[in-house]
Design an enzyme around this catalytic site. Structure first.
Site, PDB file in Angstrom:
ATOM      1  N   SER A 147       0.874  -1.177   0.000  1.00  0.00           N
ATOM      2  CA  SER A 147       0.000   0.000   0.000  1.00  0.00           C
ATOM      3  C   SER A 147       0.905   1.219   0.000  1.00  0.00           C
ATOM      4  CB  SER A 147      -0.878   0.001   1.263  1.00  0.00           C
ATOM      5  OG  SER A 147      -1.446   1.276   1.491  1.00  0.00           O
ATOM      6  N   TYR A 160      -2.358  -1.606  10.329  1.00  0.00           N
ATOM      7  CA  TYR A 160      -2.260  -1.717   8.868  1.00  0.00           C
ATOM      8  C   TYR A 160      -0.937  -1.141   8.382  1.00  0.00           C
ATOM      9  CZ  TYR A 160      -3.647  -1.225   3.935  1.00  0.00           C
ATOM     10  OH  TYR A 160      -3.722  -1.316   2.562  1.00  0.00           O
TER      11      TYR A 160
END
Length: 269
Positions: A147, A160
């Site tokens: 990401s 995350y």
């Protein structure tokens, strides 16, 4: 003088290929001539639809459930699909999860869940896949989908960001250690992509306005799949240990970046 050639991959395994980036990648690799193993966690119907698209492209598809919160046994699915399809040349660690919880409100169970799915799971799947590739003796490709938050933090996404940052460094270590076996390992770091995970399934990205992204819109899953397909193919035979951002230029915005911006004022000095 001709460039060295790499063997064309024959079989890919994509985790979380029931929708979004995973599905787009499965279809793209099938169109490139690969048979595809597809894993799913909660959407079996979506996985079967992906398999239908792979078969429509003239390739074999095999589907299996993988629950990355159940480790280490979830990694057995890599061996299962490799057995079904006969070999394994490409692994795409795409399955992921996240949270939008303030740091002080996070519970340990949620932190462990995110770390297992986004970091420990890819670690174990990568081990299994690499062992198959080494036994086959002709190299392979591993692509870890991280990401933009591999590189930059986001409020409310502590586990995350920790997992994706860790997966980015894991990618680099894997690249160093597996290079002698002809296995390349790279990361692909998407920004905001129109997928079910972002609540934008079937969105026409050209109709969405994102002032905080230099290209002015979210990305399409097929745009991420194209980069993954390049890294998975023979043309990327000398590319390893890198993180490829697919974010419309968002990270180049530095601290200005974000989908929260509502105007184009930043474009003017």
């Amino acid at each position: 003088m001709t460039a060295p050639t790499a063997p064309h991959p024959k079989v890919a395994l994509i985790t979380g290929a029931d929708s979004g980036i995973g599905r787009a990648t499965a279809v793209r690799l099938a169109e490139a001539g690969l048979d595809v193993g597809i894993t799913w966690h909660s959407d079996e119907k979506g996985a079967e639809e992906t398999a239908e698209e792979v078969r429509a492209a003239g390739r074999r598809a095999a589907v299996a459930r993988m629950d990355l919160t159940r480790l280490p046994e979830a990694a057995d699915t890599v061996d299962e699909l490799c057995g079904t399809l006969g070999r394994l040349d490409v692994l795409v660690n795409n399955a992921g999860t996240g949270t939008a919880t303030p740091f002080l409100d996070l519970e340990l169970a949620k932190v462990r869940e995110v770390l297992d799915v986004d970091l420990v799971g890819p670690f174990l799947c990568g081990q299994r896949a690499a062992r198959h590739m080494i036994r086959q003796g002709d190299g392979g490709r591993i692509v870890n989908v991280t990401s933009v938050h591999e590189h930059q933090p986001r409020v409310g996404a502590a586990p995350y960001c920790a997992a994706k940052g860790g997966l980015g460094l894991l990618t680099q270590v894997m690249a160093l250690e597996l290079a002698e076996h002809g296995i390349t390992v790279n990361a692909v770091a998407p920004g905001e992509i129109a997928t079910p995970m972002t609540g934008q399934e079937d969105t026409d990205v050209r109709s969405e306005r994102r002032p905080g992204v230099p290209l002015g819109r979210p990305g399409d899953a097929r745009e991420v799949a194209a980069v993954i397909a390049f890294l998975a193919g023979p043309d990327a035979s000398y590319v390893t240990g890198a993180s490829w951002t697919v974010d419309g230029g968002m990270l180049r915005m530095g601290p200005q970046a974000g989908s929260h911006l509502t105007s184009d004022d930043w474009r003017r000095p």
